[in-house]
Write a protein that holds these residues in place. Structure first.
Motif, short mmCIF file in Angstrom:
data_model
loop_
_atom_site.label_atom_id
_atom_site.label_comp_id
_atom_site.label_asym_id
_atom_site.label_seq_id
_atom_site.Cartn_x
_atom_site.Cartn_y
_atom_site.Cartn_z
N ALA A 182 0.84 -1.19 0.00
CA ALA A 182 0.00 0.00 0.00
C ALA A 182 0.88 1.25 0.00
O ALA A 182 1.88 1.32 0.71
CB ALA A 182 -0.91 0.01 1.21
N LYS A 194 0.12 5.52 -0.17
CA LYS A 194 -0.87 6.61 -0.23
C LYS A 194 -2.29 6.04 -0.37
O LYS A 194 -3.06 6.46 -1.21
CB LYS A 194 -0.55 7.57 -1.36
CG LYS A 194 0.75 8.32 -1.13
CD LYS A 194 0.96 9.38 -2.19
CE LYS A 194 2.24 10.13 -1.91
NZ LYS A 194 2.50 11.18 -2.88
N ASP A 195 -2.60 5.05 0.46
CA ASP A 195 -3.91 4.41 0.51
C ASP A 195 -4.31 3.70 -0.78
O ASP A 195 -5.49 3.46 -1.03
CB ASP A 195 -5.00 5.42 0.90
CG ASP A 195 -4.76 5.99 2.29
OD1 ASP A 195 -4.29 5.21 3.15
OD2 ASP A 195 -5.03 7.17 2.51
N LYS A 196 -3.35 3.38 -1.64
CA LYS A 196 -3.63 2.61 -2.85
C LYS A 196 -2.80 1.33 -2.79
O LYS A 196 -1.64 1.35 -2.40
CB LYS A 196 -3.25 3.39 -4.10
CG LYS A 196 -4.11 4.61 -4.34
CD LYS A 196 -3.71 5.28 -5.62
CE LYS A 196 -4.57 6.52 -5.84
NZ LYS A 196 -4.21 7.22 -7.07
N ASN A 197 -3.42 0.22 -3.18
CA ASN A 197 -2.68 -1.04 -3.25
C ASN A 197 -1.90 -1.10 -4.55
O ASN A 197 -2.43 -0.81 -5.62
CB ASN A 197 -3.63 -2.23 -3.16
CG ASN A 197 -4.13 -2.42 -1.75
OD1 ASN A 197 -3.41 -2.16 -0.80
ND2 ASN A 197 -5.36 -2.88 -1.62
N ILE A 198 -0.63 -1.46 -4.43
CA ILE A 198 0.24 -1.57 -5.59
C ILE A 198 0.77 -3.01 -5.64
O ILE A 198 1.37 -3.48 -4.67
CB ILE A 198 1.43 -0.59 -5.47
CG1 ILE A 198 0.92 0.84 -5.36
CG2 ILE A 198 2.38 -0.76 -6.64
CD1 ILE A 198 2.00 1.84 -5.02
#
Length: 66
Positions: free
Chosen positions: A2, A4-8
């Motif tokens: 994760a 910046k609150d995004k899953n990568i």
């Protein structure tokens, strides 16, 4: 992973074993930052200029050009 609150999605290198880890990480963008970093027991994410091409480790046992 994760960021910046995004899953990568991330994948291990072809030459290493995978793992399932949830932990803090160190971001490294330049060769100078990499040289200065003590990554003992740390997780790291390479980005920026370090990811523009593959990095060949020194003294790679089956490929070591001059």
């Amino acid at each position: 992973m994760a960021f910046k609150d995004k899953n990568i999605p991330v994948r291990p290198s072809y030459y290493t074993n995978g793992c399932n880890v949830s932990d803090e990480y160190v971001k490294i963008r330049t060769v100078d930052e990499l040289k200065r970093s003590d990554l003992t027991d740390e997780r790291s994410v390479l980005h920026g200029v370090l990811t523009k091409e593959e990095i060949m480790p020194n003294s790679f046992f089956f490929y070591n050009p001059e």
